[in-house]
Enzyme design. Structure first.
Site, PDB file in Angstrom:
ATOM      1  N   GLU A  96       0.807  -1.217   0.000  1.00 37.91           N
ATOM      2  CA  GLU A  96       0.000   0.000   0.000  1.00 37.91           C
ATOM      3  C   GLU A  96       0.852   1.285   0.000  1.00 37.91           C
ATOM      4  O   GLU A  96       0.813   2.086   0.930  1.00 37.91           O
ATOM      5  CB  GLU A  96      -0.947  -0.001   1.202  1.00 37.91           C
ATOM      6  CG  GLU A  96      -1.968  -1.111   1.173  1.00 37.91           C
ATOM      7  CD  GLU A  96      -2.924  -1.108   2.351  1.00 37.91           C
ATOM      8  OE1 GLU A  96      -4.000  -1.725   2.250  1.00 37.91           O
ATOM      9  OE2 GLU A  96      -2.592  -0.498   3.390  1.00 37.91           O
ATOM     10  N   GLU A 141      -3.547  -3.897  14.993  1.00 41.33           N
ATOM     11  CA  GLU A 141      -4.521  -4.675  14.229  1.00 41.33           C
ATOM     12  C   GLU A 141      -4.858  -6.005  14.894  1.00 41.33           C
ATOM     13  O   GLU A 141      -5.275  -6.949  14.224  1.00 41.33           O
ATOM     14  CB  GLU A 141      -3.996  -4.890  12.805  1.00 41.33           C
ATOM     15  CG  GLU A 141      -3.981  -3.585  12.007  1.00 41.33           C
ATOM     16  CD  GLU A 141      -3.506  -3.731  10.573  1.00 41.33           C
ATOM     17  OE1 GLU A 141      -4.159  -3.177   9.687  1.00 41.33           O
ATOM     18  OE2 GLU A 141      -2.486  -4.404  10.358  1.00 41.33           O
ATOM     19  N   GLU A 174      -6.442  -8.021  -0.753  1.00 36.51           N
ATOM     20  CA  GLU A 174      -6.882  -7.981   0.646  1.00 36.51           C
ATOM     21  C   GLU A 174      -8.380  -7.700   0.707  1.00 36.51           C
ATOM     22  O   GLU A 174      -8.909  -6.879  -0.042  1.00 36.51           O
ATOM     23  CB  GLU A 174      -6.162  -6.881   1.440  1.00 36.51           C
ATOM     24  CG  GLU A 174      -4.719  -7.147   1.772  1.00 36.51           C
ATOM     25  CD  GLU A 174      -4.134  -6.069   2.680  1.00 36.51           C
ATOM     26  OE1 GLU A 174      -4.915  -5.378   3.368  1.00 36.51           O
ATOM     27  OE2 GLU A 174      -2.905  -5.900   2.692  1.00 36.51           O
TER      28      GLU A 174
END
Length: 690
Positions: A158, A362, A314
């Site tokens: 990303e 996360e 993803e």
């Protein structure tokens, strides 16, 4: 004639199904890895993305490399029929590097250097960082470039952000010198005579800053273009040592949905396959139609970048942990949302993440394997069942989407629109406008490409330009040829306003499109949130529009210059003046909509008629219930029609006169297909011959 693209990897010529996997987080407990292999096989997963943030595990101190753990992972994968997208770990660098080489840390627009931490907190221009990335990627390529388990390279993660350090300032100046050649040309393009900001020395030119120059729109635009080019240059720097060892292994980097800061279209040629990360906020309302249309647009955007199947790199099998509200997928939604990606051209369904992290930011992000650590969960079963489904859809691999409609969506137009300072700084809503027009086609089941100004338009029958504010002269000429050649064009207000340097077109708006659409846009007005007007169709208009449709936010005063008036304004001093026109040019037609109509019924009727007149191909020739859409993939001999129910309630679709069979069951489909809540059916028929 049959047409298919080859599979992404000849090693795994089926649907790839799997997740991001972080075994380096569990090296303290070898039993976890053994259990993960068992669960991967049980879940019908066949591929994992490995090593995405593993730099510290691979190089715990400078020049000390530890590959033993990764050897074990990949060798075990190979012996168990599991494959890997092996990542380069540049998405986050180790603390020792930040400490020893602070120049690798980014400098913000405020000219303050960041501390260590986060992701992509590094300078893409830094010679030291580039050197360290080359060393790491060379070692990975030499060790694993021929490994039987590796199907491709997952480059970084990303890409995002910009850096304003001295290296980047100098690189920006060099980029500008190549583009403009001289300061005189730069000053002309940026219109720096405004506020007496003319540059007399290249050293005076800097990136935009909150405490410095930020009002020169051409400069803002060029900085964004430079950031894209510099990030792309870094991507090419990353893949060079990988391709030197094995040029046949595909490379990709995972993009993000409608990401603002990078022009992804510029990356397409450098990538072997496009991949992206999708995280819809499902279940915000009773119907998921709004969210589904938004993500359908993104699927189509990423498919169109290379005009071939892409990868869903993803998604979440359950929920995220970073959205404003982290809501669970309701029963059936995992299958529906995953197959939506397949319907729009994805040849993979992959997740973040395989196993939930135990700590850090996360740890509550959804995963195939929850903290409980076993397979007896609803989410695991959803993933397992989808794996079975994907395994039975092998005939779809490589099939394209035959789109005859396209929407123009350029990143630099997007940047320029939002930087324009007028006519509605409280919200011009460019992205929402694009989706508003796209959704009308989506509800009709019309396969649609999302194109850029440099693309070829000749293959389409319908071209839509929502708020094409930044429009180059050459693009306008190409669009005129498209219409003259028989194409149907739909243009909205706030189009053809500026050129590629964000300088206003002279001679009347919509600039390069004025002759094509046959109107002159004299004035544009931003309305207050409580202001209303209405579009009133002219009796007997060629589109058969009747009633009236609410207008909000934006109104243009336009004058016909040969265009036929199809509808007029109802209120204010606009009353009776044109708001919707059509201009016949050559063999085609150009429609112009001068205001933002807020009523969805208008777009349904408007595009329904345009699709009919232009004979644009629909996925299925039938009327679809509200919240139900149809999407098409085809190899030229067989069509695959996906019926997807995002309505939040049961629905029934009346099929057309083709003969259909259910791809999953092999049974003939009746004339009516019943869809339960969050249901999807995949039908096969013989492809129509032109």
């Amino acid at each position: 004639m049959a047409f298919k693209f080859p599979p992404i990897s000849s090693k795994l010529p089926v649907f790839m199904h799997g997740a991001d996997y972080n075994p380096d987080q569990w090296m303290h407990d070898p039993e976890v890895f053994e259990e993960d292999i068992r669960l991967m096989k049980l879940s019908n997963s066949n591929v994992m993305a490995v090593g995405i943030f593993s730099w510290s595990a691979l190089e715990p101190s400078e020049g000390t490399f530890e590959f033993g753990w990764l050897d074990r992972v990949l060798d075990t994968f190979a012996s168990n029929g599991i494959y890997a997208w092996l990542a380069t770990p540049s998405g986050a660098r180790p603390a020792w590097m930040s400490q020893k080489y602070p120049e690798v840390l980014r400098v913000g627009a405020n000219r303050i250097r960041n501390l260590h931490g986060g992701r992509h907190n590094h300078c893409f221009t830094s010679p030291i960082y580039r050197e360290k990335v080359t060393i790491m990627n060379t070692l990975l390529a030499e060790r694993y470039g021929q490994h039987p388990a590796v199907v491709g390279w997952h480059i970084s993660n990303e890409y995002s952000g910009d850096c304003h350090c001295s290296y980047c300032q100098e690189a920006f100046r060099e980029w500008l010198k190549v583009k403009y050649g001289s300061l005189n040309e730069l000053n002309r393009a940026w219109w720096t005579t405004f506020w007496s900001h003319t540059y007399t020395d290249w050293a005076q030119v800097e990136s935009p800053a909150p405490h410095g120059e930020n009002a020169v729109h051409g400069q803002n635009l060029d900085w964004r273009r430079f950031v894209t080019d510099q990030t792309l240059n870094f991507y090419k720097h990353e893949i060079a040592p990988l391709k030197a060892v094995n040029p046949d292994l595909p490379c990709t980097t995972n993009m993000m949905y409608q990401f603002y800061d990078l022009d992804y279209r510029k990356f397409a040629d450098a990538m072997d396959v496009v991949s992206w990360d999708a995280y819809p906020t499902w279940h915000e309302a009773a119907s998921d139609g709004n969210v589904a249309a938004w993500f359908a647009f993104n699927h189509d955007l990423f498919r169109t970048l290379k005009k071939k199947p892409f990868m869903l790199m993803e998604s979440t099998p359950s929920l995220t942990n970073w959205q404003a509200v982290s809501k669970l997928k309701r029963p059936g939604m995992h299958r529906l949302s995953s197959l939506q990606a397949v319907a729009h051209g994805s040849d993979t369904v992959q997740y973040f993440q395989w196993r939930k992290s135990r700590g850090s930011s996360e740890k509550f992000h959804g995963a195939v394997v929850d903290h409980v650590g076993h397979e007896h969960t609803r989410v695991f079963n959803d993933v397992k069942e989808l794996g079975y489904t994907l395994a039975g859809l092998g005939e779809l691999i490589g099939t394209p989407t035959p789109a005859e409609a396209a929407i123009l969506f350029d990143w630099d137009n997007r940047w320029a629109v939002n930087d324009a300072q007028g006519p509605r700084n409280s919200g011009i809503h460019y992205e929402e406008t694009v989706i508003q027009h796209y959704r009308a086609l989506w509800e009709l089941g019309v396969p649609t490409d999302i194109v850029g100004s440099e693309d070829d338009f000749t293959e389409y029958k319908l071209l839509v330009l929502p708020m094409a504010y930044l429009l180059r002269e050459e693009t306008g000429e190409k669009i005129e040829r498209f219409v003259r050649g028989g194409g149907t064009l739909a243009v909205t207000y706030w189009s053809g306003i500026v050129d590629e340097n964000d300088l206003c077109h002279l001679g009347g708006f919509p600039g390069p499109l004025r002759k094509t659409v046959g109107i002159w846009a004299e004035e544009i007005e931003g309305l207050y949130d409580d202001d209303r007007n209405a579009l009133v169709p002219v009796p007997g208009n060629e589109l058969g529009l009747d009633g009236k449709y609410e207008i909000r936010e934006i109104c243009e005063r336009i004058h016909s210059e040969g265009a036929e008036v199809l509808a007029v304004y109802e209120d204010d001093f606009y009353a009776g003046s044109p708001v919707l026109t059509v201009n016949k040019l050559g063999q085609g037609s150009a429609y112009y909509l001068a205001a933002r109509v807020s009523d969805p019924a208008f777009y349904a009727q408007f595009y329904g008629k345009l699709v009919e007149q232009a004979r644009v191909r629909k996925s299925i020739d039938t009327s679809l219930p509200a919240g139900v859409t149809a999407q098409l993939r085809s190899d030229g001999e067989r069509d695959y029609v996906f019926l997807l129910n995002f309505s939040g309630e049961e629905a029934e679709v009346q099929l057309d006169n083709s003969t259909y069979e259910d791809v999953e069951t092999g049974k003939a489909a009746g004339r009516q297909v019943k869809l339960s809540v969050n249901d999807v059916r995949i039908l096969r028929r013989e492809a129509a011959r032109d």
